[in-house]
Design an enzyme around this catalytic site. Structure first.
Site, PDB file in Angstrom:
ATOM      1  N   TYR A 247      28.256   7.504  17.882  1.00  0.00           N
ATOM      2  CA  TYR A 247      28.540   6.183  18.460  1.00  0.00           C
ATOM      3  C   TYR A 247      29.788   6.234  19.331  1.00  0.00           C
ATOM      4  O   TYR A 247      29.799   5.730  20.465  1.00  0.00           O
ATOM      5  CB  TYR A 247      28.720   5.170  17.317  1.00  0.00           C
ATOM      6  CG  TYR A 247      28.795   3.723  17.747  1.00  0.00           C
ATOM      7  CD1 TYR A 247      27.635   2.968  17.934  1.00  0.00           C
ATOM      8  CD2 TYR A 247      30.021   3.095  17.928  1.00  0.00           C
ATOM      9  CE1 TYR A 247      27.702   1.635  18.307  1.00  0.00           C
ATOM     10  CE2 TYR A 247      30.093   1.757  18.304  1.00  0.00           C
ATOM     11  CZ  TYR A 247      28.933   1.031  18.491  1.00  0.00           C
ATOM     12  OH  TYR A 247      29.007  -0.293  18.862  1.00  0.00           O
TER      13      TYR A 247
ATOM     14  N   SER B  63      32.293  -0.971  23.530  1.00  0.00           N
ATOM     15  CA  SER B  63      32.816  -1.246  22.184  1.00  0.00           C
ATOM     16  C   SER B  63      34.285  -0.860  22.167  1.00  0.00           C
ATOM     17  O   SER B  63      34.729  -0.043  23.006  1.00  0.00           O
ATOM     18  CB  SER B  63      32.060  -0.379  21.166  1.00  0.00           C
ATOM     19  OG  SER B  63      32.745  -0.329  19.930  1.00  0.00           O
TER      20      SER B  63
HETATM   21  P1  NAD Z   1      21.770  -6.010  17.106  1.00  0.00           P
HETATM   22  O1  NAD Z   1      21.244  -5.044  16.109  1.00  0.00           O
HETATM   23  O2  NAD Z   1      21.831  -7.462  16.753  1.00  0.00           O
HETATM   24  O3  NAD Z   1      20.974  -5.888  18.476  1.00  0.00           O
HETATM   25  C1  NAD Z   1      20.498  -4.654  18.935  1.00  0.00           C
HETATM   26  C2  NAD Z   1      19.378  -4.926  19.917  1.00  0.00           C
HETATM   27  O4  NAD Z   1      18.892  -3.672  20.411  1.00  0.00           O
HETATM   28  C3  NAD Z   1      18.178  -5.634  19.296  1.00  0.00           C
HETATM   29  O5  NAD Z   1      17.608  -6.515  20.242  1.00  0.00           O
HETATM   30  C4  NAD Z   1      17.219  -4.473  19.015  1.00  0.00           C
HETATM   31  O6  NAD Z   1      15.852  -4.869  18.927  1.00  0.00           O
HETATM   32  C5  NAD Z   1      17.478  -3.629  20.238  1.00  0.00           C
HETATM   33  N1  NAD Z   1      17.038  -2.256  20.079  1.00  0.00           N
HETATM   34  C6  NAD Z   1      17.263  -1.414  19.033  1.00  0.00           C
HETATM   35  N2  NAD Z   1      16.668  -0.229  19.266  1.00  0.00           N
HETATM   36  C7  NAD Z   1      16.072  -0.320  20.485  1.00  0.00           C
HETATM   37  C8  NAD Z   1      15.294   0.569  21.279  1.00  0.00           C
HETATM   38  N3  NAD Z   1      15.022   1.821  20.846  1.00  0.00           N
HETATM   39  N4  NAD Z   1      14.833   0.119  22.450  1.00  0.00           N
HETATM   40  C9  NAD Z   1      15.090  -1.136  22.888  1.00  0.00           C
HETATM   41  N5  NAD Z   1      15.818  -2.008  22.186  1.00  0.00           N
HETATM   42  C10 NAD Z   1      16.293  -1.604  21.001  1.00  0.00           C
HETATM   43  O7  NAD Z   1      23.217  -5.465  17.473  1.00  0.00           O
HETATM   44  P2  NAD Z   1      24.470  -6.034  18.299  1.00  0.00           P
HETATM   45  O8  NAD Z   1      25.623  -6.021  17.401  1.00  0.00           O
HETATM   46  O9  NAD Z   1      24.127  -7.305  19.008  1.00  0.00           O
HETATM   47  O10 NAD Z   1      24.686  -4.849  19.323  1.00  0.00           O
HETATM   48  C11 NAD Z   1      24.474  -4.970  20.712  1.00  0.00           C
HETATM   49  C12 NAD Z   1      25.413  -4.008  21.427  1.00  0.00           C
HETATM   50  O11 NAD Z   1      26.757  -4.367  21.135  1.00  0.00           O
HETATM   51  C13 NAD Z   1      25.270  -2.546  21.026  1.00  0.00           C
HETATM   52  O12 NAD Z   1      25.371  -1.715  22.158  1.00  0.00           O
HETATM   53  C14 NAD Z   1      26.467  -2.324  20.110  1.00  0.00           C
HETATM   54  O13 NAD Z   1      26.878  -0.994  20.077  1.00  0.00           O
HETATM   55  C15 NAD Z   1      27.479  -3.228  20.777  1.00  0.00           C
HETATM   56  N6  NAD Z   1      28.614  -3.610  19.938  1.00  0.00           N
HETATM   57  C16 NAD Z   1      28.421  -4.302  18.791  1.00  0.00           C
HETATM   58  C17 NAD Z   1      29.518  -4.640  18.035  1.00  0.00           C
HETATM   59  C18 NAD Z   1      29.392  -5.408  16.769  1.00  0.00           C
HETATM   60  O14 NAD Z   1      30.374  -5.495  16.034  1.00  0.00           O
HETATM   61  N7  NAD Z   1      28.242  -6.002  16.463  1.00  0.00           N
HETATM   62  C19 NAD Z   1      30.809  -4.283  18.443  1.00  0.00           C
HETATM   63  C20 NAD Z   1      30.958  -3.579  19.629  1.00  0.00           C
HETATM   64  C21 NAD Z   1      29.852  -3.249  20.368  1.00  0.00           C
END
Ligand code: NAD
Length: 251
Positions: free
Chosen positions: A146, A133
């Site tokens: 985080y 991130s």
């Molecule tokens: P999201 O909520 O759409 O997806 C999260 C995924 O993780 C889902 O498939 C969920 O079922 C799974 N998950 C949650 N808890 C879990 C557990 N205990 N065991 C197994 N799976 C689990 O979120 P996203 O935005 O797609 O995030 C994905 C990654 O991207 C994360 O690591 C997040 O920190 C990172 N990220 C997101 C953003 C953003 O703006 N959305 C920015 C930077 C980084």
């Protein structure tokens, strides 16, 4: 179909960034193992769509990770993407939320990586791609766990990259800014409450305030970069923290 014959495990791939990466990998012929939570019928639909299998392992539990990895067999492409967020000042941060975020956003990647690397090294080819991130490089208030976990995954990425540098295995992280997913949407109410803002203010003045392009990153943009990292042309990219943040960390 340059990834025909490869197997990929994408953690947290039932939605958001992970699902987009899984789709991109499947589109190039990869056998994909999905992981994450969700409604059974929706997960079955995704498995059909991507010709994938699914593990419902809870990645906060190292024993569940071990069982998932044993069931998966040899993995060529490991995408450590599962993650969650909790927003609160550090003196009001619930210890169980801290533990959850460190377990899921950081320790899970250690466990999957340590278990996937031996076969990658033996084959002389592998890709580990960690979704970090912008918060692996800079901080924001109220996101102590985080930011700590994401800085941690960036350091972990660099360390493992050095360890396997001569084995044909690359290890990188992608650091998106704000990507429009349910994770972002879900933190709007907490941020509204903790900062006393409207929904529009949170989106424009908090989230996109940091992003000079004033555009959310898209999941397909992140997936395209992940796919590029799997190419032979990306063999010299290792130990990198690749920003895709609309200029956020340039400021
Ligand atoms: P999201 O909520 O759409 O997806 C999260 C995924 O993780 C889902 O498939 C969920 O079922 C799974 N998950 C949650 N808890 C879990 C557990 N205990 N065991 C197994 N799976 C689990 O979120 P996203 O935005 O797609 O995030 C994905 C990654 O991207 C994360 O690591 C997040 O920190 C990172 N990220 C997101 C953003 C953003 O703006 N959305 C920015 C930077 C980084």
């Amino acid at each position: 179909m340059f990834l025909q014959g490869k197997t990929a495990l994408v953690t947290g791939s039932t939605s958001g960034i992970g699902l987009a990466i899984a789709r991109a990998l499947a589109g190039e012929g990869t056998r994909v193992i999905l992981n994450g939570f969700g409604a059974a019928d929706e997960i079955a639909r995704l498995c059909d769509e991507l010709n994938a299998t699914h593990s419902g392992a809870d990645l906060t539990d190292p024993a569940a990770i071990e069982a998932m990895m044993a069931e998966a067999g040899p993995i060529d492409i490991l995408v450590n993407n599962a993650g969650t967020q909790h927003v609160a000042p550090v003196d009001a941060f619930l210890p169980e939320k801290w533990d959850l975020i460190i377990a899921l956003n950081l320790s899970a990647a250690f466990h999957t990586t340590r278990l996937a690397l031996p076969t990658m090294k033996a084959k002389g080819w592998g890709r580990v791609i960690n979704t970090a991130s912008a918060h692996s490089l800079v901080a924001s208030p109220n996101k102590s766990a985080y930011v700590a976990a994401k800085h941690g995954i960036a350091g972990f990425t660099k360390t493992v990259a050095l360890e396997v540098a001569r084995a044909g295995v690359t290890v990188n992280c992608i650091s998106p800014g704000y990507v429009w997913t349910s994770l972002v949407e879900n933190q709007i109410p907490d941020t509204m409450a903790s900062r006393g803002l409207t929904r529009e203010q949170v989106i424009n003045d908090v989230m996109l305030a940091a992003q000079p392009t004033k555009q959310f990153v898209t999941v397909d943009q992140v997936a395209a970069l992940a796919l590029f990292l799997c190419r032979d042309e990306a063999a010299s990219i290792t130990g990198a923290n690749l920003s895709m943040d609309g200029g956020w960390t340039a400021a």
